[in-house]
Design an enzyme around this catalytic site. Structure first.
Site, short mmCIF file in Angstrom:
data_model
loop_
_atom_site.label_atom_id
_atom_site.label_comp_id
_atom_site.label_asym_id
_atom_site.label_seq_id
_atom_site.Cartn_x
_atom_site.Cartn_y
_atom_site.Cartn_z
N ASP A 479 0.95 -1.11 -0.13
CA ASP A 479 0.16 0.07 -0.02
C ASP A 479 0.73 1.12 -0.08
OD1 ASP A 479 -2.41 1.64 0.23
OD2 ASP A 479 -2.91 0.52 1.93
N ASP A 549 -10.53 2.19 -3.20
CA ASP A 549 -11.13 1.82 -2.20
C ASP A 549 -12.65 1.87 -2.03
OD1 ASP A 549 -8.84 1.39 -0.74
OD2 ASP A 549 -8.82 3.34 0.28
C1 DGJ Z 1 -5.68 1.90 2.03
C2 DGJ Z 1 -6.09 0.78 1.14
O1 DGJ Z 1 -6.65 1.08 0.08
C3 DGJ Z 1 -7.11 -0.02 2.03
O2 DGJ Z 1 -7.46 -0.98 1.12
C4 DGJ Z 1 -6.63 -0.49 3.05
O3 DGJ Z 1 -5.49 -1.46 3.07
C5 DGJ Z 1 -6.07 0.75 3.98
N1 DGJ Z 1 -5.27 1.53 3.32
C6 DGJ Z 1 -5.41 0.16 5.42
O4 DGJ Z 1 -4.77 1.24 5.84
#
Ligand code: DGJ
Length: 743
Positions: A479, A549
């Site tokens: 990430d 997301d």
């Molecule tokens: C952002 C990501 O896009 C989410 O899927 C998740 O992993 C969160 N970060 C976790 O902090």
């Protein structure tokens, strides 16, 4: 596939069965662009488009000669300051203050295969028979620097890959202040600029606007390619549709700041330039040093946008994505993020994993919150070792438990970041990107590590590889959740501060390279708050990307539709999540959530253990269905049929067709119900007109041509169109159709 060079006329012609790309050496030794488009037969007169007649008011290269002005020439890699007034592809600052260069043809070589652009990601071929490369070397004798323009044409794809390399041989340092990967001059401006724009949770919405005289373009200054604008641009004829018309696609294999722009000049000619964003960039070249630009993949389609996308998909699936996972069947996964956020225990994780394994899930992914002091987003990033309180038996203990249930185990990292509340920050505050005497802005309470410093990359590599070595980990979600500010490095010397953003991404690529090498069995999925770094540079390192997301099925129609312009379904992370949806609060049927998520890598992001028996039964069926069709979804040809961006389209639809056309899967989605409904006609695409097909295993058969021209008749659930209480389909109706050849 071949590359012709006509010694007499000094014309290069790259040609395969789909495309031609032609340019020549101009009389001043620079390179002049002639043609990019549908394949042409070889001819020695292509340079007739370099018209040299007496011109009116402009500037001219040769004394007493008013026929040769670069302002009127189409060029391959233009420079500024010697009669061309358009924005150039590159610029070099010299110690005497000059920014003027004169790169003239020196030599060229043509060879089978394609060079690696190491350390940059790039498309590749496995056999030298699959591509031919042309490298043209130009030389500026005043600054003693070579400019090498690299062109590759592939045997099977309607693609030219381009990049440029500067090799400085002089003693005095020079400074690159602008260094694009490619530039193409088109003869007219009758194009629409098509690009993918949005923001966090709204990635890759399709935008179109006609070209106009002057400058227009897209870019990123955020340190990542970003969700605001994807490093992709198409130039399409105004009448181009998904199925017809000329479309040129340009995709930058790069994950940092970029710029793609079109300049339409006084004669309505269009210059497209793409590469690293020159804004806030400079690069010092000392004697003997070289600079390689990222690669641009240029596609040509005369069958509309679908064809352009299929060209990108085929190329990126086979000639960009690397490693074991390129061809392997991708697992159905479950991710605990939206089920628990930071608040989980081993017991809860085991409960979710157990239910998931009973339903047919193949991989459990433990998301954020397992390391350091990470129980909220203010602490822990940088300390990549398991949190004892939460995981008494470490990652190893948990991973083994999960594996014992028949699931593979995956783990989340955010390796480029640090929180102030962390041991890493306490020990190395100087490792954060920062400018002396200036305050540091934060994003999500976190700071960005200075990956231009190899010591930082080494340190993170050691921590990550220890975790990955010690536990049975089959998948990593990488990430990256903030964008750069106060860009400065305590490691780089003053004169190299402008190199930080590019060096940063080279550091990221280096870490990926080392981890991929040491752990070839691990499937990497990249993520930057969703699709904030969904780009080909990442795909080279990680075969999958978390698309957004926003996992709401309605929102995802737009996001996945747009993302598919460039990126194959096998790379698009897509999960079924809980309702009310955590991003928009919308309720959608479980069926629709799956029907959208099937057209991606497929997985779940909710607490399956707390679902009702009925829901669990549905999930079981969904997973079985996806497993039956995932090879088709991930390896077939994808066609967008009805657009969520087109108000005239009553519904959204797409289908994917096996390469041998024996099978297809179509998705139909109608977001809002309408009164007094008629029926909807869904015309499929890509089938064999002569083959007989069945729909969803029914007895009735149809020829491919009928399914493509007349289509399916969709009568939504219930046939009660009258007003009053009755069986109405309601909002969020969706259906998936399996189309199979009947022999
Ligand atoms: C952002 C990501 O896009 C989410 O899927 C998740 O992993 C969160 N970060 C976790 O902090």
């Amino acid at each position: 596939m071949q590359i012709y060079y006509n010694e007499n006329k000094k014309i290069f012609h790259l040609q395969n069965k789909h495309v031609s790309y032609i340019f020549s050496i101009l009389r001043n030794g620079q390179l002049g662009h002639i043609y990019f488009g549908k394949r042409l037969r070889q001819n020695n007169e292509f340079d007739r488009f370099h018209v040299q007649v007496k011109r009116g008011l402009t500037s001219f290269v040769y004394e007493g000669d008013t026929t040769f002005s670069l302002d009127y020439m189409r060029q391959e890699y233009p420079s500024y300051g010697t009669t061309d007034y358009r924005e150039p592809a590159f610029q070099i600052k010299q110690t005497n203050g000059s920014r003027i260069t004169d790169f003239v043809y020196k030599s060229h070589k043509i060879y089978n295969g394609k060079p690696s652009l190491n350390p940059l990601p790039a498309t590749y071929v496995e056999s030298t028979e699959d591509a031919i490369t042309l490298e043209v070397t130009l030389y500026d004798e005043v600054i003693e620097t070579e400019l090498i323009l690299i062109y590759t044409i592939f045997k099977e794809h309607s693609v030219i890959a381009r990049s440029a390399r500067f090799l400085h041989k002089g003693k005095e340092a020079i400074e690159l202040t602008r260094v694009a990967s490619m530039s193409v001059d088109f003869l007219d401006d009758n194009y629409e600029m098509v690009y993918l724009a949005g923001k966090w949770t709204r990635e890759c919405h399709v935008k179109k606007r006609p070209l106009n005289m002057g400058l227009q373009g897209i870019s990123s200054t955020r340190g990542t390619s970003s969700s605001v604008q994807n490093p992709f641009m198409a130039l399409a004829r105004p009448d181009a549709t998904e199925f017809a018309g000329e479309v040129y696609g340009f995709s930058l294999v790069y994950s940092g700041n970029f710029k793609a722009q079109v300049e339409v000049n006084f004669d309505n000619e269009s210059r497209i330039t793409m590469g690293i964003n020159p804004f806030d960039f400079n690069w010092l070249l000392e004697a003997g040093e070289s600079f390689q630009t990222p690669e641009v993949v240029m596609t040509y389609s005369d069958e509309g946008f679908n064809k352009m996308s299929q060209i990108f998909h085929d190329l990126y699936r086979k000639n960009l994505i690397r490693g074991e996972w390129r061809d392997k069947t991708r697992p159905v996964l479950i991710n605990n993020w939206e089920a628990t956020y930071f608040d989980f225990t081993v017991e809860k994780i085991v409960e979710i994993a157990k239910s998931a394994s009973e339903l047919g899930v193949e991989l459990f992914v433990l998301d954020d919150g397992w390391f350091g002091e990470r129980n909220h987003d203010k602490a822990g990033l940088g300390d990549w070792y398991p949190q004892e309180g939460k995981l008494p038996n470490g990652i190893k203990g948990l991973a083994e438990k999960v594996e014992a249930m028949g699931l593979k185990f995956g783990l989340w990292f955010e390796p480029e970041m640090v929180n102030k509340i962390s041991h890493l920050y306490e020990e190395h505050p100087e490792w954060v990107i920062q400018v002396p005497q200036r305050s540091m802005s934060h994003g999500r309470h976190q700071y960005i590590l200075d990956y231009s410093n190899p010591a930082v990359v080494d340190h993170i590599y050691k921590m990550m590889s220890k975790v990955l070595r010690e536990a049975p980990i089959s998948y990593v979600k990488w990430d990256m959740n903030r964008q750069m500010t106060e860009i400065g490095s305590t490691y780089l010397p003053i004169e190299r501060q402008g190199e930080l953003v590019h060096r940063y991404i080279l550091g990221v690529y280096d870490l990926y390279e080392r981890l991929n090498k040491e752990f070839p069995h691990i499937l990497f999925e990249s993520c930057a708050s969703g699709g904030g770094r969904f780009d080909p540079g990442m795909l080279y390192n990680a075969p999958q990307t978390w698309t957004s997301d926003d996992s709401d099925a309605v929102e995802r129609l737009k996001i996945q539709y747009g993302t598919s312009f460039v990126y194959p379904l096998s790379s698009m992370g897509s999960h079924v999540s809980e309702c009310p949806n955590h991003q928009v609060g919308r309720m959608t049927p479980l069926e629709m959530r799956a029907n959208v998520a099937y057209f991606g890598t497929f997985g779940y992001e909710l607490d399956v253990s707390s679902m009702s028996d009925e829901e669990k039964e549905s999930v079981k069926k969904q997973i079985k269905f996806f497993k039956e069709h995932r090879e088709l979804i991930h390896k077939g040809d994808f066609y967008r049929l009805k657009s969520p961006f087109n108000e005239k389209d009553e519904f959204v639809a797409w289908n994917v067709v096996a390469k041998d056309k024996s099978k297809a899967l179509a998705g139909y989605y109608r977001v809002m119900a309408k009164p007094d409904c008629r029926f909807n006609q869904l015309r499929l695409a890509g089938l064999d007109p002569d083959k007989l097909y069945s729909i969803n295993g029914g007895e009735q058969t149809y020829y491919g041509d009928e399914l493509m021209e007349l289509g399916l008749v969709i009568i939504e659930k219930g046939d009660d169109c009258q007003s009053g209480r009755g069986n109405k389909p309601g909002d969020h109706y969706s259906k998936v159709y399996v189309i199979e050849e009947v022999k």
